[in-house]
Enzyme design. Structure first.
Site: not given
Length: 788
Positions: A36-39, A84, A126, A128, A149, A186, A238, A300, A324, A418, A448, A454
């Site tokens: 509320s104060e921030y607003d 990547s 960290e 991902k 990217r 990210e 990152y 890393k 992963k 094919c 094929c 084709c």
């Protein structure tokens, strides 16, 4: 003090207070005032700026949304490529990553020294985040540009949209930041925000997003930044491409945090790879409770000097790895299998599934890779199957639930024709050559044989040919190419250069201006760099890096066409199978016809010349002998033959008596050599191969004369900072043509450093080691003198 000055002071106070509260909330995660104060502060600032628009500044917290929607995104060239990460899915792969790094850095413990201290590498860990990678640039502390990217080299300008993300500072905190700072991270959507957004979408009759990542990507690529501003996006940094901020990656991130840039609250430094594995297990146990989606963790190497020493592979750093998490799995029904035809004619079975949610994404299709995989799984149409998203991305079938197989389950048969053009389908053969023998086995791929007759192959070949990394012809998307093929206006890549304005303007979606633009784009692509042209041809197994090697090593398309497979294997990263594919491609009559048409249509590389110095004299006579796979003639015996005979002619003139006088050459090996040189045609083949090595400057006799003639032979150069007149790639190419090796880090072996603007730690290191440093102007002058 007048009233306007008082208002300006109050506006400055409000901005400073709001910026501090944003910093406390987003960067420190330690808010000091209620919402509320921030607003109240934010609303007061907005009202004052509305009353006094002349006092509004671009870095004001109220100015996050730009006025007019964009017509399209501009392209942004990344000064330093956004690469990547390599992926690991098993603990063994993580341990191998650590071992490779230790070997490269020379930090492995000597197993014979029991009293040596235990050596290890420190890692920064960290989560991902599952979002969209972006680059944000600050000049003098002010946000000036943000980009996706893209393909790693070129992204899209999304500055207006990134400015709307509340935890991205428009102005950095503090005063000690560099003049130019590029941060990378990210953009993602927290789980709670994603749920709220989908509720809003459903309430307004719109289609909800499938998962937070899709929602983040879709929100960030809105042409109207007001739409982006309405979406609950966040940014997490990152890393940075700016050098010299600190000695460790973790310290660099903490410094960025001090400037108001959010970093992961889960960031942790560990002492060895076992600490990384423990971190992976800890985050994995808490994964579902985290407020955002992740698909793994990132390790890393923490010391930046060690990162620089390890350097990069073609598309990923050697000092970082993404580990992963196992994908989620679900059971569903296999409804049917369809066969798709790829660019090289490969027939790929695709599973059509009863739609099922897997890891938050609706999955209706899955790859079956090839018919060998179908046989391995024992899968049939109608089966219940377990589906997983490999790496949380690619859906695949991992198992058949046999106890649920219905009575009417149907076997999956390999097509004999094919499915697109009706041509015959053949199984590929693998030819393995060893010790003078050829072993032929069946390959996993069915293909094929219709080639470019084709439509599926032709369309895929054309899409590859015109793609950004190939000929880069803007305006030729999938729908346009489909029309060109269907209307039989284009039957090969060469036909693109015969298209007329009258033909293009008749296509669906084209008017006068767009037709002229496409014809102009095609014309502008006629003189690409040689590596792009080679890559565009679509040679099986030849990617961008292999195309670059061929371009640098051979210097012209004519030499690439002429090269024997036995010549190509001398080039780095080109093995026997790839060399065979290259030679077979250029031996094909249809491909020869297309290349002749290119010449007639003046489609040719703009940078053809002599082979690069780095590849000259890259052969040895011993290696040349070993290449023929003579029984009993491996490296050692090949060296004995080379030292004794010294020339190909002398080797083929040898008789049994001479061969038996060679010291330490076994009698069986001598007999095998005798049998080889008596085979019909072997001498002529060897002389042809040797002559090509001479023609290409790769022959072992070229070594002393040509390498010594190179002006910078044996020298190691380093490029750092931003060059204005040349790109990094151009500078590197010109140095390599003069015989120099271009390295990524400065060491005692460095011969010279070229320092552009914003040069960082590499320049400092060069001064410490008293290594010569050239400005860009001095570098260009020296190049001009050496290239005369």
């Amino acid at each position: 003090m007048n009233a306007k000055h008082t208002i300006a002071t109050r506006i400055a106070q409000l901005r400073a207070a709001i910026e501090q509260h944003d910093y406390n909330y987003y960067a420190l995660d330690a808010p000091t005032v209620p919402d509320s104060e921030y607003d109240r502060l934010f609303n007061e600032l907005r009202e004052l700026e509305q009353q006094h628009p002349e006092l509004i500044s671009a870095d004001s917290p109220t100015q996050r949304v730009s006025g007019q929607p964009l017509a399209a995104f501009k392209q942004v060239q990344h000064t330093v490529p956004m690469l990547s990460l390599g992926n690991a899915f098993a603990e063994e792969q993580v341990l191998e990553f650590a071992q490779r790094a230790q070997q490269a850095l020379g930090t492995e413990q000597d197993a014979d020294d029991l009293f040596a201290p235990e050596l290890s590498l420190e890692y920064c860990c960290e989560p991902k985040l599952d979002g969209l990678a972006v680059s944000i640039t600050y000049e003098n502390g002010m946000l000036v540009r943000a980009a996706t990217r893209g393909d790693g080299q070129t992204g899209e300008d999304i500055t207006a949209n990134v400015r709307t993300i509340r935890n991205v500072p428009l102005k950095l905190q503090g005063t000690d930041w560099p003049e130019l700072l590029e941060v990378r991270g990210e953009v993602y959507m927290p789980k709670a925000g994603f749920a709220e957004l989908n509720q809003r979408m459903l309430a307004t009759g719109q289609k909800p997003f499938a998962n937070p990542r899709n929602a983040a990507a879709g929100s960030l690529r809105q042409l109207d930044s007001k739409v982006t501003a309405s979406r609950p996006l966040e940014f997490c940094c990152y890393g940075t491409s700016t050098e010299g901020l600190a000695a460790q990656h973790s310290s660099t991130l903490q410094r960025l945090r001090q400037w108001g840039i959010m970093i992961s609250p889960e960031l942790k430094v560990v002492k060895d790879i076992q600490g990384c594995l423990a971190y992976y297990a800890d985050i994995g146990a808490r994964r579902m409770q985290l407020p955002y989606d992740i698909d793994g963790v990132v390790f890393k190497i923490n010391a930046l000097e060690q990162q620089r020493e390890l350097g990069f592979r073609a598309r990923e750093p050697r000092w970082a790895l993404a580990y992963k998490y196992a994908a989620q799995e679900e059971i569903t029904e296999l409804l049917d299998v369809e066969f798709q035809v790829g660019r090289t004619g490969a027939i790929t079975p695709v599973a059509r599934l009863k739609p099922v949610h897997v890891g938050g994404v609706m999955v209706a299709n899955a790859t079956l890779h090839n018919m060998d995989e179908v046989a391995r799984l024992g899968v049939m149409v109608g089966d219940s199957v377990i589906v997983r998203r490999a790496g949380d991305v690619i859906p695949q079938i991992t198992q058949v639930v046999l106890e649920r197989r219905p009575d009417n389950a149907r076997a999956i048969a390999t097509p004999t024709q094919c499915p697109v053009c009706g041509s015959r389908v053949e199984r590929t053969q693998l030819v393995r050559r060893s010790k003078g023998r050829e072993v032929i086995s069946e390959g996993a791929v069915w293909r094929c044989m219709g080639r470019l007759s084709c439509q599926a192959q032709l369309q895929q070949a054309l899409l590859h040919f015109v793609s950004r990394r190939a000929m880069d012809i803007d305006g030729l998307g999938e729908k346009i190419i489909e029309q060109l093929v269907t209307r039989e206006l284009v039957r090969s890549p060469a036909d693109l250069y015969r298209l007329t304005y009258e033909q293009v303007v008749e296509l669906d979606g084209f008017a006068d201006l767009s037709a002229r633009n496409l014809i102009s784009a095609i014309a502008k692509s006629k003189q690409p760099r040689l590596a792009r042209l080679i890559f565009a041809l679509g040679i099986p197994d030849v990617g961008e890096e292999t195309a670059k090697v061929l371009a640098r090593a051979l210097g012209s398309l004519a030499r690439v066409q002429q090269a024997y497979a036995q010549t190509l294997v001398w080039l780095p990263e080109i093995g026997a199978e790839v060399a065979h594919e290259i030679a077979s491609f250029f031996a094909d009559q249809h491909n020869q016809s297309v290349l002749r048409q290119f010449t007639e249509l003046q489609v040719q590389a703009s940078d053809e010349g002599q082979p690069a110095v780095e590849f000259q004299a890259c052969t040895t006579f011993a290696g040349f002998i070993e290449q023929f796979n003579i029984s009993g003639i491996a490296r050692t015996n090949a060296q004995r033959l080379a030292e004794h005979f010294q020339t190909v002619e002398a080797l083929f003139a040898a008789d049994w008596l001479t061969l038996n006088t060679i010291e330490r050459l076994p009698k069986k090996a001598a007999q095998a050599v005798q049998d080889f040189i008596q085979q019909a045609g072997q001498r002529e083949l060897a002389l042809r191969l040797e002559q090509q090595l001479l023609d290409f400057g790769m022959h072992w006799s070229c070594q002393r004369e040509q390498v010594q003639a190179a002006a910078l032979a044996g020298q190691t150069w380093v490029l750092t900072g931003t060059l204005e007149e040349l790109t990094r790639s151009q500078a590197k190419t010109r140095l390599e043509q003069l015989g120099a090796k271009v390295a990524g880090s400065v060491s005692a072996k460095t011969s010279c450093v070229v320092a552009g603007s914003s040069a960082g730690s590499k320049l400092s290191r060069a001064h410490e080691l008293a290594i010569p440093v050239l400005t860009e102007a001095e570098f260009l002058t020296q190049l001009a003198e050496l290239e005369q």
